[in-house]
Design a protein around this motif. Structure first.
Motif, PDB file in Angstrom:
ATOM      1  N   ALA A  38       0.919  -1.201  -0.100  1.00 31.53           N
ATOM      2  CA  ALA A  38       0.017  -0.131   0.138  1.00 31.53           C
ATOM      3  C   ALA A  38       0.812   1.144   0.136  1.00 31.53           C
ATOM      4  CB  ALA A  38      -1.077   0.000   1.090  1.00 31.53           C
ATOM      5  N   PHE A  39       1.891   1.392   0.966  1.00 26.80           N
ATOM      6  CA  PHE A  39       2.827   2.417   0.714  1.00 26.80           C
ATOM      7  C   PHE A  39       3.412   2.696  -0.657  1.00 26.80           C
ATOM      8  CE2 PHE A  39       3.457   1.682   5.629  1.00 26.80           C
ATOM      9  CZ  PHE A  39       2.843   2.994   6.068  1.00 26.80           C
ATOM     10  N   ALA A  40       3.933   1.354  -1.163  1.00 30.07           N
ATOM     11  CA  ALA A  40       4.550   1.688  -2.554  1.00 30.07           C
ATOM     12  C   ALA A  40       3.468   2.230  -3.438  1.00 30.07           C
ATOM     13  CB  ALA A  40       4.962   0.393  -2.956  1.00 30.07           C
ATOM     14  N   GLU A  41       2.232   2.003  -3.320  1.00 29.42           N
ATOM     15  CA  GLU A  41       1.253   2.465  -4.549  1.00 29.42           C
ATOM     16  C   GLU A  41       1.001   3.956  -4.223  1.00 29.42           C
ATOM     17  OE1 GLU A  41      -1.579   2.142  -7.339  1.00 29.42           O
ATOM     18  OE2 GLU A  41      -0.117   0.697  -6.472  1.00 29.42           O
ATOM     19  N   GLN A  75     -18.447   1.402   9.789  1.00 26.24           N
ATOM     20  CA  GLN A  75     -17.559   2.684   9.653  1.00 26.24           C
ATOM     21  C   GLN A  75     -16.835   2.707  11.017  1.00 26.24           C
ATOM     22  OE1 GLN A  75     -17.624   4.980   7.304  1.00 26.24           O
ATOM     23  NE2 GLN A  75     -15.838   5.591   8.499  1.00 26.24           N
ATOM     24  N   ALA A  76     -17.541   2.443  11.974  1.00 27.36           N
ATOM     25  CA  ALA A  76     -16.436   2.546  13.411  1.00 27.36           C
ATOM     26  C   ALA A  76     -15.294   1.430  13.179  1.00 27.36           C
ATOM     27  CB  ALA A  76     -17.259   2.038  14.540  1.00 27.36           C
ATOM     28  N   SER A  77     -15.541   0.250  12.736  1.00 26.29           N
ATOM     29  CA  SER A  77     -14.580  -0.672  12.639  1.00 26.29           C
ATOM     30  C   SER A  77     -13.363   0.017  11.547  1.00 26.29           C
ATOM     31  CB  SER A  77     -14.895  -1.922  11.612  1.00 26.29           C
ATOM     32  OG  SER A  77     -13.820  -2.809  11.202  1.00 26.29           O
ATOM     33  N   TYR A  78     -13.724   0.778  10.369  1.00 20.22           N
ATOM     34  CA  TYR A  78     -12.747   1.170   9.698  1.00 20.22           C
ATOM     35  C   TYR A  78     -12.160   2.415  10.388  1.00 20.22           C
ATOM     36  CZ  TYR A  78     -11.027   4.156   5.816  1.00 20.22           C
ATOM     37  OH  TYR A  78     -10.175   5.056   5.063  1.00 20.22           O
ATOM     38  N   ASP A  79     -12.777   3.308  11.130  1.00 18.62           N
ATOM     39  CA  ASP A  79     -12.117   4.365  11.661  1.00 18.62           C
ATOM     40  C   ASP A  79     -11.237   3.983  12.935  1.00 18.62           C
ATOM     41  OD1 ASP A  79     -13.560   6.090  10.197  1.00 18.62           O
ATOM     42  OD2 ASP A  79     -15.374   6.354  11.832  1.00 18.62           O
ATOM     43  N   ARG A  80     -11.532   3.010  13.544  1.00 21.10           N
ATOM     44  CA  ARG A  80     -10.735   2.547  14.489  1.00 21.10           C
ATOM     45  C   ARG A  80      -9.284   1.986  13.927  1.00 21.10           C
ATOM     46  NH1 ARG A  80     -12.067  -1.542  17.292  1.00 21.10           N
ATOM     47  NH2 ARG A  80     -11.331  -1.141  19.168  1.00 21.10           N
ATOM     48  N   ALA A  81      -9.517   1.228  12.995  1.00 21.11           N
ATOM     49  CA  ALA A  81      -8.175   0.584  12.088  1.00 21.11           C
ATOM     50  C   ALA A  81      -7.302   1.715  11.777  1.00 21.11           C
ATOM     51  CB  ALA A  81      -8.397  -0.207  11.136  1.00 21.11           C
ATOM     52  N   ALA A  88       1.048   4.423  14.255  1.00 15.78           N
ATOM     53  CA  ALA A  88       2.257   3.587  13.644  1.00 15.78           C
ATOM     54  C   ALA A  88       2.874   4.302  12.693  1.00 15.78           C
ATOM     55  CB  ALA A  88       1.990   2.200  13.052  1.00 15.78           C
ATOM     56  N   ILE A  89       2.099   5.112  11.782  1.00 15.65           N
ATOM     57  CA  ILE A  89       2.630   5.978  10.849  1.00 15.65           C
ATOM     58  C   ILE A  89       3.338   7.197  11.456  1.00 15.65           C
ATOM     59  CG2 ILE A  89       2.024   7.572   8.981  1.00 15.65           C
ATOM     60  CD1 ILE A  89       0.146   5.448   8.009  1.00 15.65           C
ATOM     61  N   GLU A  90       2.712   7.814  12.469  1.00 15.46           N
ATOM     62  CA  GLU A  90       3.224   8.901  12.974  1.00 15.46           C
ATOM     63  C   GLU A  90       4.710   8.637  13.682  1.00 15.46           C
ATOM     64  OE1 GLU A  90       2.289  12.002  16.696  1.00 15.46           O
ATOM     65  OE2 GLU A  90       0.736  10.811  15.916  1.00 15.46           O
ATOM     66  N   GLU A  91       4.826   7.296  14.424  1.00 14.48           N
ATOM     67  CA  GLU A  91       5.936   6.844  14.954  1.00 14.48           C
ATOM     68  C   GLU A  91       7.145   6.632  14.110  1.00 14.48           C
ATOM     69  OE1 GLU A  91       7.574   2.708  16.922  1.00 14.48           O
ATOM     70  OE2 GLU A  91       5.552   3.252  17.503  1.00 14.48           O
ATOM     71  N   LEU A  92       6.858   6.433  12.786  1.00 12.85           N
ATOM     72  CA  LEU A  92       7.785   5.959  11.713  1.00 12.85           C
ATOM     73  C   LEU A  92       8.267   7.512  11.466  1.00 12.85           C
ATOM     74  CD1 LEU A  92       6.180   2.912  10.085  1.00 12.85           C
ATOM     75  CD2 LEU A  92       8.264   3.163  11.159  1.00 12.85           C
ATOM     76  N   GLY A  93       7.726   8.544  11.672  1.00 11.98           N
ATOM     77  CA  GLY A  93       7.820   9.633  11.205  1.00 11.98           C
ATOM     78  C   GLY A  93       7.631   9.948   9.721  1.00 11.98           C
ATOM     79  N   LEU A  94       6.615   9.596   9.088  1.00 10.54           N
ATOM     80  CA  LEU A  94       5.911   9.845   7.979  1.00 10.54           C
ATOM     81  C   LEU A  94       4.884  10.890   7.973  1.00 10.54           C
ATOM     82  CD1 LEU A  94       5.423   6.017   6.990  1.00 10.54           C
ATOM     83  CD2 LEU A  94       7.617   7.580   6.394  1.00 10.54           C
ATOM     84  N   ASP A  95       4.925  11.574   6.839  1.00 11.44           N
ATOM     85  CA  ASP A  95       3.863  12.516   6.739  1.00 11.44           C
ATOM     86  C   ASP A  95       2.442  11.949   6.887  1.00 11.44           C
ATOM     87  OD1 ASP A  95       5.935  14.592   6.366  1.00 11.44           O
ATOM     88  OD2 ASP A  95       5.655  14.476   4.410  1.00 11.44           O
ATOM     89  N   PRO A  96       1.483  12.458   7.276  1.00  7.98           N
ATOM     90  CA  PRO A  96       0.013  12.102   7.203  1.00  7.98           C
ATOM     91  C   PRO A  96      -0.463  11.657   5.789  1.00  7.98           C
ATOM     92  CG  PRO A  96       0.271  14.063   8.596  1.00  7.98           C
ATOM     93  CD  PRO A  96       1.506  13.761   7.912  1.00  7.98           C
ATOM     94  N   LEU A  97      -0.911  10.441   5.915  1.00 11.17           N
ATOM     95  CA  LEU A  97      -1.423  10.096   4.702  1.00 11.17           C
ATOM     96  C   LEU A  97      -2.890  10.138   4.127  1.00 11.17           C
ATOM     97  CD1 LEU A  97       0.727   6.783   4.771  1.00 11.17           C
ATOM     98  CD2 LEU A  97       0.749   8.653   2.837  1.00 11.17           C
ATOM     99  N   PRO A  98      -3.286  10.278   3.094  1.00 12.13           N
ATOM    100  CA  PRO A  98      -4.806  10.656   2.786  1.00 12.13           C
ATOM    101  C   PRO A  98      -5.971   9.522   3.002  1.00 12.13           C
ATOM    102  CG  PRO A  98      -3.911  10.200   0.792  1.00 12.13           C
ATOM    103  CD  PRO A  98      -2.773  10.197   1.932  1.00 12.13           C
ATOM    104  N   ASP A  99      -7.050   9.692   3.131  1.00 17.81           N
ATOM    105  CA  ASP A  99      -7.993   8.616   3.197  1.00 17.81           C
ATOM    106  C   ASP A  99      -7.887   7.476   2.270  1.00 17.81           C
ATOM    107  OD1 ASP A  99     -10.132   7.490   5.021  1.00 17.81           O
ATOM    108  OD2 ASP A  99     -11.270   7.888   3.000  1.00 17.81           O
ATOM    109  N   ASP A 100      -7.667   8.016   1.142  1.00 15.16           N
ATOM    110  CA  ASP A 100      -7.543   7.050  -0.107  1.00 15.16           C
ATOM    111  C   ASP A 100      -6.696   6.017   0.295  1.00 15.16           C
ATOM    112  OD1 ASP A 100      -9.405   8.495  -1.415  1.00 15.16           O
ATOM    113  OD2 ASP A 100      -7.996   9.379  -2.848  1.00 15.16           O
ATOM    114  N   PHE A 101      -5.358   6.232   1.040  1.00 12.52           N
ATOM    115  CA  PHE A 101      -4.316   5.515   1.341  1.00 12.52           C
ATOM    116  C   PHE A 101      -4.933   3.986   2.287  1.00 12.52           C
ATOM    117  CE2 PHE A 101      -1.526   3.836   4.854  1.00 12.52           C
ATOM    118  CZ  PHE A 101      -0.849   3.165   3.964  1.00 12.52           C
ATOM    119  N   PHE A 102      -5.834   4.600   3.446  1.00 16.27           N
ATOM    120  CA  PHE A 102      -6.368   3.557   4.168  1.00 16.27           C
ATOM    121  C   PHE A 102      -7.372   2.722   3.407  1.00 16.27           C
ATOM    122  CE2 PHE A 102      -4.370   6.994   6.841  1.00 16.27           C
ATOM    123  CZ  PHE A 102      -3.533   6.524   7.393  1.00 16.27           C
ATOM    124  N   ARG A 103      -8.189   3.431   2.571  1.00 15.11           N
ATOM    125  CA  ARG A 103      -9.233   2.747   1.955  1.00 15.11           C
ATOM    126  C   ARG A 103      -8.391   1.843   0.996  1.00 15.11           C
ATOM    127  NH1 ARG A 103     -14.286   3.370   4.154  1.00 15.11           N
ATOM    128  NH2 ARG A 103     -14.501   5.514   4.540  1.00 15.11           N
TER     129      ARG A 103
END
Length: 248
Positions: A38-41, A75-81, A88-103
């Motif tokens: 997903a990150f590579a995409e 929706q709650a399931s998705y929001d919690r994930a 985890a992304i913040e801990e890795l020092g990455l910039d915030p990713l858009p909702d499209d990434f999580f979808r």
């Protein structure tokens, strides 16, 4: 007269609850590799070992790490994930990713080709059913677990599926086990629950009177803290047969 000591005999097993991840199936080739895809995409290059460590810390108990319940909706399931993944992304020092990434990421986890069914799983499930046992999938999982099990030709092996996202509690919370017991309609003492996590699966089951069995497929948990430990699902059959007085 000398006192008479009573010997506790466990009742016959009438139902078996099974965790799903790393018990019946595993990500192919690994959990973090799906994130890497997903990150590579989205043009993000990430070191897989660092990602694995960050995800392990973010996903407590093999789930979300919330002790209280929540609203059991898709929706709650998705929001919690997403909320946990962002940690985890913040801990890795990455910039915030858009909702499209999580979808996109959640879609990858629903693809059957991203999952490997352990070779011993189907024969063991069929053997358990042949013994007349009620089988339940009881797993810390997002909303789409029933659909994934359908696509993997596993859904018909179970009498019911209990995904934490659809219940509002996750293992080791007693709420998810009590929900499974209601589905099975059997007493806790006549159930065995099998999973790969000592806290979520074994201790969580024990807290409601269910025998918890640790499955340690990779031999990484030699100390099962007094619980039964198996390395494949076919090793579960002799345990049940001994409880039920069945002889090979």
């Amino acid at each position: 007269m000398s006192p008479t000591s009573s010997i506790h005999v466990a009742p016959p097993v009438r139902a078996v609850f099974l965790d799903i991840g790393h018990t019946v199936i595993r990500p192919e080739p690994s959990w973090e590799s799906i994130y890497v895809a997903a990150f590579a995409e989205f043009g993000v290059d990430i070191e897989i070992s660092r990602l694995a460590e960050a995800l392990h810390r973010a996903y407590h108990h093999g789930g979300y790490g919330f002790d209280a319940g929540w609203e059991p909706t898709e929706q709650a399931s998705y929001d919690r994930a997403v909320a946990v993944d962002r940690v985890a992304i913040e801990e890795l020092g990455l910039d915030p990713l858009p909702d499209d990434f999580f979808r996109y990421l959640s879609g990858l986890f629903l693809q059957a080709e991203r999952w490997h069914v352990y070779p011993d799983a189907l024969p063991a499930l069929d053997a358990l059913r042949a013994r007349g046992l009620t089988l339940g999938a009881v797993s810390n999982w997002v909303w789409g677990l029933p659909e994934l099990l359908h696509d993997l030709d596993l859904v018909t092996r179970f009498d019911f599926i209990v995904a934490s996202a659809r219940v509002g509690y996750e293992k080791p919370h007693r709420g998810i086990f009590e929900h499974a017991l209601a589905q099975a309609d059997v007493p806790a003492a006549s159930v065995i629950h099998v999973g790969d996590h000592m806290d979520a699966d074994v201790r969580g089951a024990q807290a409601v009177g269910i025998e918890g069995v640790l499955i340690d497929r990779e031999g990484r948990q030699p100390d099962a803290d007094g619980a039964r430990r198996i390395t494949s699902l076919d090793e579960l059959l002799p345990i049940i047969d001994a409880r039920n007085g069945r002889h090979a």
